[in-house]
Design a protein around this motif. Sequence first.
Motif, PDB file in Angstrom:
ATOM      1  N   ARG A  30     -36.855-168.626  -2.990  1.00  0.00           N
ATOM      2  CA  ARG A  30     -37.798-167.564  -2.604  1.00  0.00           C
ATOM      3  C   ARG A  30     -37.116-166.421  -1.859  1.00  0.00           C
ATOM      4  NH1 ARG A  30     -42.220-171.802  -1.390  1.00  0.00           N
ATOM      5  NH2 ARG A  30     -41.124-172.048   0.569  1.00  0.00           N
ATOM      6  N   PHE A  31     -35.987-166.721  -1.215  1.00  0.00           N
ATOM      7  CA  PHE A  31     -35.272-165.707  -0.440  1.00  0.00           C
ATOM      8  C   PHE A  31     -33.998-165.240  -1.144  1.00  0.00           C
ATOM      9  CE2 PHE A  31     -38.045-167.747   2.555  1.00  0.00           C
ATOM     10  CZ  PHE A  31     -38.469-166.719   3.371  1.00  0.00           C
ATOM     11  N   GLY A  32     -33.832-165.602  -2.400  1.00  0.00           N
ATOM     12  CA  GLY A  32     -32.671-165.174  -3.169  1.00  0.00           C
ATOM     13  C   GLY A  32     -31.424-165.984  -2.897  1.00  0.00           C
ATOM     14  N   GLY A  33     -31.569-167.146  -2.269  1.00  0.00           N
ATOM     15  CA  GLY A  33     -30.409-167.976  -1.951  1.00  0.00           C
ATOM     16  C   GLY A  33     -29.849-168.682  -3.164  1.00  0.00           C
ATOM     17  N   LYS A  34     -28.523-168.741  -3.236  1.00  0.00           N
ATOM     18  CA  LYS A  34     -27.819-169.398  -4.334  1.00  0.00           C
ATOM     19  C   LYS A  34     -26.805-170.370  -3.721  1.00  0.00           C
ATOM     20  CE  LYS A  34     -24.560-168.430  -8.051  1.00  0.00           C
ATOM     21  NZ  LYS A  34     -23.742-167.386  -8.662  1.00  0.00           N
ATOM     22  N   VAL A  35     -26.972-171.645  -4.007  1.00  0.00           N
ATOM     23  CA  VAL A  35     -26.064-172.653  -3.462  1.00  0.00           C
ATOM     24  C   VAL A  35     -24.715-172.540  -4.163  1.00  0.00           C
ATOM     25  CG1 VAL A  35     -25.652-175.114  -3.126  1.00  0.00           C
ATOM     26  CG2 VAL A  35     -27.970-174.196  -2.872  1.00  0.00           C
ATOM     27  N   LEU A  36     -23.666-172.320  -3.382  1.00  0.00           N
ATOM     28  CA  LEU A  36     -22.306-172.221  -3.919  1.00  0.00           C
ATOM     29  C   LEU A  36     -21.563-173.546  -3.797  1.00  0.00           C
ATOM     30  CD1 LEU A  36     -21.230-168.737  -2.523  1.00  0.00           C
ATOM     31  CD2 LEU A  36     -22.282-169.273  -4.730  1.00  0.00           C
ATOM     32  N   ALA A  37     -21.845-174.291  -2.742  1.00  0.00           N
ATOM     33  CA  ALA A  37     -21.215-175.596  -2.533  1.00  0.00           C
ATOM     34  C   ALA A  37     -22.164-176.453  -1.711  1.00  0.00           C
ATOM     35  CB  ALA A  37     -19.888-175.442  -1.804  1.00  0.00           C
ATOM     36  N   ARG A  38     -22.263-177.733  -2.115  1.00  0.00           N
ATOM     37  CA  ARG A  38     -23.128-178.654  -1.371  1.00  0.00           C
ATOM     38  C   ARG A  38     -22.601-180.058  -1.596  1.00  0.00           C
ATOM     39  NH1 ARG A  38     -28.869-178.955  -3.608  1.00  0.00           N
ATOM     40  NH2 ARG A  38     -27.795-180.284  -5.084  1.00  0.00           N
ATOM     41  N   GLY A  39     -22.220-180.697  -0.516  1.00  0.00           N
ATOM     42  CA  GLY A  39     -21.668-182.038  -0.649  1.00  0.00           C
ATOM     43  C   GLY A  39     -20.334-181.983  -1.373  1.00  0.00           C
ATOM     44  N   VAL A  66     -31.330-164.912   7.195  1.00  0.00           N
ATOM     45  CA  VAL A  66     -31.980-165.175   8.479  1.00  0.00           C
ATOM     46  C   VAL A  66     -33.480-165.387   8.271  1.00  0.00           C
ATOM     47  CG1 VAL A  66     -32.563-164.165  10.730  1.00  0.00           C
ATOM     48  CG2 VAL A  66     -30.223-164.000   9.850  1.00  0.00           C
ATOM     49  N   ALA A  67     -34.088-164.578   7.425  1.00  0.00           N
ATOM     50  CA  ALA A  67     -35.522-164.721   7.150  1.00  0.00           C
ATOM     51  C   ALA A  67     -35.823-166.083   6.537  1.00  0.00           C
ATOM     52  CB  ALA A  67     -36.007-163.605   6.234  1.00  0.00           C
ATOM     53  N   CYS A  68     -34.956-166.558   5.661  1.00  0.00           N
ATOM     54  CA  CYS A  68     -35.140-167.874   5.059  1.00  0.00           C
ATOM     55  C   CYS A  68     -35.109-168.946   6.143  1.00  0.00           C
ATOM     56  CB  CYS A  68     -34.053-168.125   4.018  1.00  0.00           C
ATOM     57  SG  CYS A  68     -34.178-169.734   3.217  1.00  0.00           S
ATOM     58  N   PHE A  69     -34.077-168.924   6.983  1.00  0.00           N
ATOM     59  CA  PHE A  69     -33.940-169.928   8.039  1.00  0.00           C
ATOM     60  C   PHE A  69     -35.127-169.903   8.987  1.00  0.00           C
ATOM     61  CE2 PHE A  69     -32.669-171.574  12.128  1.00  0.00           C
ATOM     62  CZ  PHE A  69     -32.039-172.757  11.780  1.00  0.00           C
ATOM     63  N   GLU A  70     -35.598-168.719   9.324  1.00  0.00           N
ATOM     64  CA  GLU A  70     -36.693-168.579  10.284  1.00  0.00           C
ATOM     65  C   GLU A  70     -38.081-168.755   9.663  1.00  0.00           C
ATOM     66  OE1 GLU A  70     -35.903-164.767  12.080  1.00  0.00           O
ATOM     67  OE2 GLU A  70     -34.453-165.643  13.482  1.00  0.00           O
ATOM     68  N   SER A  71     -38.152-168.878   8.338  1.00  0.00           N
ATOM     69  CA  SER A  71     -39.453-168.980   7.675  1.00  0.00           C
ATOM     70  C   SER A  71     -40.183-170.260   8.074  1.00  0.00           C
ATOM     71  CB  SER A  71     -39.273-168.951   6.151  1.00  0.00           C
ATOM     72  OG  SER A  71     -38.697-170.163   5.689  1.00  0.00           O
ATOM     73  N   ASP A  72     -41.496-170.180   8.036  1.00  0.00           N
ATOM     74  CA  ASP A  72     -42.319-171.351   8.338  1.00  0.00           C
ATOM     75  C   ASP A  72     -42.002-172.504   7.398  1.00  0.00           C
ATOM     76  OD1 ASP A  72     -43.574-169.955  10.394  1.00  0.00           O
ATOM     77  OD2 ASP A  72     -45.333-169.436   9.188  1.00  0.00           O
ATOM     78  N   ALA A  73     -41.789-172.190   6.122  1.00  0.00           N
ATOM     79  CA  ALA A  73     -41.508-173.238   5.130  1.00  0.00           C
ATOM     80  C   ALA A  73     -40.208-173.967   5.457  1.00  0.00           C
ATOM     81  CB  ALA A  73     -41.444-172.633   3.731  1.00  0.00           C
ATOM     82  N   TYR A  74     -39.144-173.216   5.785  1.00  0.00           N
ATOM     83  CA  TYR A  74     -37.872-173.874   6.095  1.00  0.00           C
ATOM     84  C   TYR A  74     -37.977-174.670   7.392  1.00  0.00           C
ATOM     85  CZ  TYR A  74     -33.133-175.093   7.008  1.00  0.00           C
ATOM     86  OH  TYR A  74     -32.010-175.842   7.271  1.00  0.00           O
ATOM     87  N   GLN A  75     -38.606-174.096   8.389  1.00  0.00           N
ATOM     88  CA  GLN A  75     -38.729-174.799   9.663  1.00  0.00           C
ATOM     89  C   GLN A  75     -39.531-176.088   9.518  1.00  0.00           C
ATOM     90  OE1 GLN A  75     -37.019-174.139  12.539  1.00  0.00           O
ATOM     91  NE2 GLN A  75     -35.970-172.690  11.187  1.00  0.00           N
ATOM     92  N   ALA A  76     -40.555-176.075   8.669  1.00  0.00           N
ATOM     93  CA  ALA A  76     -41.336-177.294   8.420  1.00  0.00           C
ATOM     94  C   ALA A  76     -40.473-178.344   7.724  1.00  0.00           C
ATOM     95  CB  ALA A  76     -42.573-176.970   7.591  1.00  0.00           C
TER      96      ALA A  76
END
Length: 96
Positions: A30-39, A66-76
Amino acid sequence: MPAYWMARARVDNPEQYKKYADQVPAILERFGGKVLARGGKFQIMEGPDAFKRFVIIEFPTFEDGVACFESDAYQAAAAHRRGGGGVVEVVMLDGM
């Protein structure tokens, strides 16, 4: 200019942590994030080895990340890991 969400994590309770991890991809999208590396394979070159999972996510802008991290959805979602699922450190870094 892109920005990078860099996280290092320690999973203490895989079942609890999964409740968090299952929600995150849709939130990032939703915030345009693209995972480049995980695990995956890693080697700690210097510093403490308290964390065993590393994540890098690219966002279109610093503000989007920052908006993604601070969003209600992410915080939940994060409440699941904060409730005993694990420990995470997150840094947002402006790209070049």
